[in-house]
Design a protein around this motif. Structure first.
Motif, PDB file in Angstrom:
ATOM      1  N   LYS A 142      -9.235  -4.615 -21.763  1.00 18.86           N
ATOM      2  CA  LYS A 142     -10.268  -3.955 -20.961  1.00 18.86           C
ATOM      3  C   LYS A 142     -10.218  -4.353 -19.486  1.00 18.86           C
ATOM      4  O   LYS A 142     -10.971  -3.801 -18.680  1.00 18.86           O
ATOM      5  CB  LYS A 142     -11.656  -4.267 -21.519  1.00 18.86           C
ATOM      6  N   GLN A 143      -9.359  -5.338 -19.159  1.00 19.34           N
ATOM      7  CA  GLN A 143      -9.302  -5.843 -17.786  1.00 19.34           C
ATOM      8  C   GLN A 143     -10.714  -6.234 -17.326  1.00 19.34           C
ATOM      9  O   GLN A 143     -11.228  -5.754 -16.305  1.00 19.34           O
ATOM     10  CB  GLN A 143      -8.700  -4.793 -16.854  1.00 19.34           C
ATOM     11  N   LYS A 144     -11.301  -7.139 -18.084  1.00 21.50           N
ATOM     12  CA  LYS A 144     -12.700  -7.518 -17.863  1.00 21.50           C
ATOM     13  C   LYS A 144     -12.851  -9.022 -17.963  1.00 21.50           C
ATOM     14  O   LYS A 144     -12.307  -9.657 -18.862  1.00 21.50           O
ATOM     15  CB  LYS A 144     -13.603  -6.836 -18.907  1.00 21.50           C
ATOM     16  N   THR A 150     -15.440  -6.138 -13.670  1.00 21.59           N
ATOM     17  CA  THR A 150     -14.339  -5.210 -13.891  1.00 21.59           C
ATOM     18  C   THR A 150     -13.876  -4.681 -12.529  1.00 21.59           C
ATOM     19  O   THR A 150     -14.452  -5.013 -11.495  1.00 21.59           O
ATOM     20  CB  THR A 150     -14.763  -4.021 -14.770  1.00 21.59           C
TER      21      THR A 150
END
Length: 260
Positions: free
Chosen positions: A134-136, A214
């Motif tokens: 999720k690139q979080k 994010t």
């Protein structure tokens, strides 16, 4: 006591920035003299200094967990007091564990409940979890703010660490004093504004708060606050509750064993 360091960048490739992350992490070597660890990807880099208390091998950090087709990475400072209860509940929900460390329990707690994991934690903690799919990034600090956690944003970059000196070790961050923070810390005025620091732009994550970051931005959440209520418990109940908080093994004149 351990120390954590993290670096998120939405433009620069961090997989080649070992030297900078190493220098940042070395500034907090005193927090964790027993071991160090690093993890890199294009968008995230995490570091850790460890003071070994339990499970020397199983508690290595940053801890990486592959869950299906998703990868999660944790850097954590603190202790989860209810790790045994959480481990049992998570096992009943289908989770399996490879170590005896509360670090792995914390990571699985996030896998099960994601940002709501803080609602299930009893302990003192500051941690960052990177979700590669999720690139979080998720940051959280314990209810009473026992464990420190600082962060700063500079354009497409976010840095976080247990101590400000680790953030200042990054070449993009200059130690510019903040007039408000300086006045509140050294003046005779009211108490310091929560979250405001001495150095401009470097903020302290407030107790009982979490942040989700994010590419689209960040969301700060207050997940807990202290509430004042009438005390209705009798003496024995109050003593038992106090003992559970401080981990006193038995009644009497025992010395509290809680480690700050």
């Amino acid at each position: 006591m351990s120390g954590i360091v993290g670096w998120i960048d939405w433009e620069q490739d961090l997989s080649t920035q070992e030297e900078i992350l190493y220098e940042m992490t070395q500034t907090i070597q005193h927090r964790g003299p027993d071991a160090e660890g690093f993890w890199f990807s294009p968008r995230a880099a995490l570091g850790h200094r460890r003071l070994i208390v339990t499970d020397p091998e199983g508690g290595r950090q940053p801890m990486v967990k592959q869950y299906g087709d998703r990868r999660y990475v944790l850097t954590f400072n603190g202790e989860i007091y209810n790790d045994s209860e959480l481990r049992k509940e998570l096992q009943e929900r289908g989770h399996t564990f490879k170590t005896d460390s509360d670090t792995e329990v914390l990571l699985h707690t996030y896998l099960e409940w994601e940002e709501d994991c803080v609602q299930h934690l009893n302990g003192m903690f500051a941690f960052g979890i990177w979700d590669e799919a999720k690139q979080k990034l998720f940051l959280a600090r314990d209810h009473m703010g026992i464990k420190p956690l600082f962060y700063v944003e500079r354009g497409n970059t976010l840095l976080f660490a247990s101590e400000i000196k680790a953030i200042l070790a990054h070449p993009a961050i200059q130690p510019e004093l903040d007039a408000q923070g300086l006045g509140e810390n050294f003046g005779n005025g009211p108490m310091r504004t929560p979250g405001v620091g001495v150095f401009k732009g470097i903020q302290e994550l407030r107790a009982g708060h979490s942040i989700t970051i994010t590419r689209e931005g960040k969301r700060v959440t207050r997940y807990w606050k202290l509430e004042s209520k009438p005390h209705t418990d009798d003496l024995d109940t109050t003593a038992a509750l106090f003992a559970s908080f401080w981990r006193i093994p038995s009644a009497g004149n025992s010395v509290p064993t809680c480690l700050w």
